[in-house]
Design an enzyme around this catalytic site. Structure first.
Site, PDB file in Angstrom:
ATOM      1  CD  GLN A 134      13.788  -6.067  -8.664  1.00 39.33           C
ATOM      2  OE1 GLN A 134      13.059  -6.242  -7.695  1.00 39.33           O
ATOM      3  NE2 GLN A 134      13.315  -5.937  -9.890  1.00 39.33           N
ATOM      4  CB  ALA A 193      13.359  -2.344 -11.100  1.00 43.13           C
ATOM      5  CB  SER A 244      13.516  -2.575  -7.284  1.00 45.67           C
ATOM      6  OG  SER A 244      12.235  -2.713  -6.695  1.00 45.67           O
ATOM      7  CG  HIS A 299       9.216  -3.287  -4.253  1.00 46.31           C
ATOM      8  ND1 HIS A 299       8.139  -3.469  -3.409  1.00 46.31           N
ATOM      9  CD2 HIS A 299       8.689  -2.951  -5.449  1.00 46.31           C
ATOM     10  CE1 HIS A 299       7.017  -3.259  -4.072  1.00 46.31           C
ATOM     11  NE2 HIS A 299       7.313  -2.935  -5.321  1.00 46.31           N
ATOM     12  CG  ASP A 328       3.970  -3.841  -5.313  1.00 41.75           C
ATOM     13  OD1 ASP A 328       4.089  -2.608  -5.490  1.00 41.75           O
ATOM     14  OD2 ASP A 328       4.715  -4.680  -5.846  1.00 41.75           O
ATOM     15  CD  GLU A 370       4.655  -0.441 -11.199  1.00 40.86           C
ATOM     16  OE1 GLU A 370       4.789  -0.431  -9.961  1.00 40.86           O
ATOM     17  OE2 GLU A 370       5.487  -0.926 -11.980  1.00 40.86           O
ATOM     18  CD1 TRP A 411       1.675  -2.951  -7.801  1.00 33.11           C
ATOM     19  CD2 TRP A 411       0.381  -2.629  -9.590  1.00 33.11           C
ATOM     20  NE1 TRP A 411       2.470  -3.089  -8.916  1.00 33.11           N
ATOM     21  CE2 TRP A 411       1.693  -2.898 -10.041  1.00 33.11           C
ATOM     22  CE3 TRP A 411      -0.613  -2.383 -10.556  1.00 33.11           C
ATOM     23  CZ2 TRP A 411       2.043  -2.938 -11.399  1.00 33.11           C
ATOM     24  CZ3 TRP A 411      -0.250  -2.425 -11.908  1.00 33.11           C
ATOM     25  CH2 TRP A 411       1.052  -2.699 -12.314  1.00 33.11           C
ATOM     26  CG  HIS A 412       4.996   0.823  -6.537  1.00 34.18           C
ATOM     27  ND1 HIS A 412       5.968  -0.163  -6.546  1.00 34.18           N
ATOM     28  CD2 HIS A 412       5.583   1.915  -5.976  1.00 34.18           C
ATOM     29  CE1 HIS A 412       7.088   0.322  -6.020  1.00 34.18           C
ATOM     30  NE2 HIS A 412       6.869   1.584  -5.675  1.00 34.18           N
TER      31      HIS A 412
END
Ligand SMILES: [Zn+2]
Length: 288
Positions: free
Chosen positions: A175, A196, A201, A203, A210, A260, A262-263
């Site tokens: 990241q 981010a 993040s 993630h 995602d 988002e 997709w997240h």
């Protein structure tokens, strides 16, 4: 008289020899001077060649960078990400496609020190702009979340959609690289709008997935995905497998992120179902 005549002849001979030697020495001196004078020129020429080569390389790099930027700009304008086949899809993740300018709301706490421990609220691991993760927090992709995704993907397939989790766990270091690249390209202020900062993040928790539809890669990382049958199916059904749409439309001020489509965030079936039923974001539901 023989003696002096001979002496004179000898003297004359010596004179010629001296003149000859002096001439040779002068000639050598001229050659040496000429060589010295010429050498720096040669060196300059030789040096200038690599410089030109370097300049050419720099120009080439500059051109390439400009091309990349123009490609990215084009993508942003077109509301489309790079297809993950060309590049790691992660690079495009979190880039806003719409509503530019709202992203600084719900932003970072400037000068916030790096935490030593991750934040858990009511047993829920939190990573948002107010609650960063330590740089050494590296759990990898969560196995339970992966299994839940596979279950969901199987049922989605039966419903007619082939789901793909194109970006899940991202390390702090990765990241950091992403964010720094964006900062050097677009400046910090712009980068903060769509990427981010390292440690912030979701993630990095290993619990963020995602998701897109196979065969519709052009819609990955776009708000349009949310308008597709697959995107709608996900919003309506993801909680049954433990996922929630983490950054819904109209909640940018609360989540700190653009919509988002997709997240998705794994919370486990019980909590995901409660959050879904409440129609609240995770921040609102947990009161943070
Ligand atoms: Zn994401």
């Amino acid at each position: 008289m023989t003696g002096p005549i001979l002496n004179n002849k000898k003297k004359n001979k010596s004179k010629y020899i001296i003149i000859a030697i002096v001439s040779i020495v002068l000639l050598i001196a001229i050659i040496v001077i000429a060589t010295i004078v010429n050498d720096p020129k040669k060196e300059t020429e030789e040096q200038s060649k690599p410089n030109e080569a370097i300049e050419q390389n720099i120009d080439k790099e500059k051109q390439e960078t400009e091309e990349e930027v123009s490609i990215d700009n084009k993508q942003e304008q077109q509301d489309e990400p790079t297809t993950p086949v060309e590049e790691d899809p992660v690079q495009e993740t979190e880039q806003p496609k719409t509503n530019e300018g709202n992203t600084t709301v719900g932003g970072y706490i400037e000068g916030q020190p790096e935490p030593t421990e991750p934040t858990y609220i009511d047993g829920v691991l939190i990573a948002n702009k107010k609650h960063p993760l330590p740089s050494n927090f590296a759990p990898g992709e969560n196995k339970e979340a992966r299994a839940a995704f596979e279950d969901m993907a199987q049922d989605a397939k039966a419903a007619g959609f082939e789901l793909v989790a194109f970006s899940t766990y991202r390390s702090y270091e990765y990241q950091e690289t992403l964010y720094n690249n964006y900062v050097s390209r677009d400046g910090k202020e712009n980068a903060d709008r769509y990427s981010a900062r390292p440690g912030y993040s979701e993630h990095q928790t290993g619990l963020a997935f995602d998701i897109g539809e196979k065969g519709k890669e052009d819609l990955w990382l776009t708000s349009e995905f949310g308008e597709t049958a697959a995107g709608k199916w996900l919003v309506e059904n993801a909680h049954k497998y433990g996922f929630i749409l983490r950054y819904p439309e109209g909640k940018e001020n609360i989540t700190g992120y653009m919509y988002e489509s997709w997240h998705f965030r794994y919370l486990g079936v019980e909590l995901a179902t409660k959050v879904k039923a409440s129609n609240l974001t995770l921040e609102e539901y947990l009161g943070i």
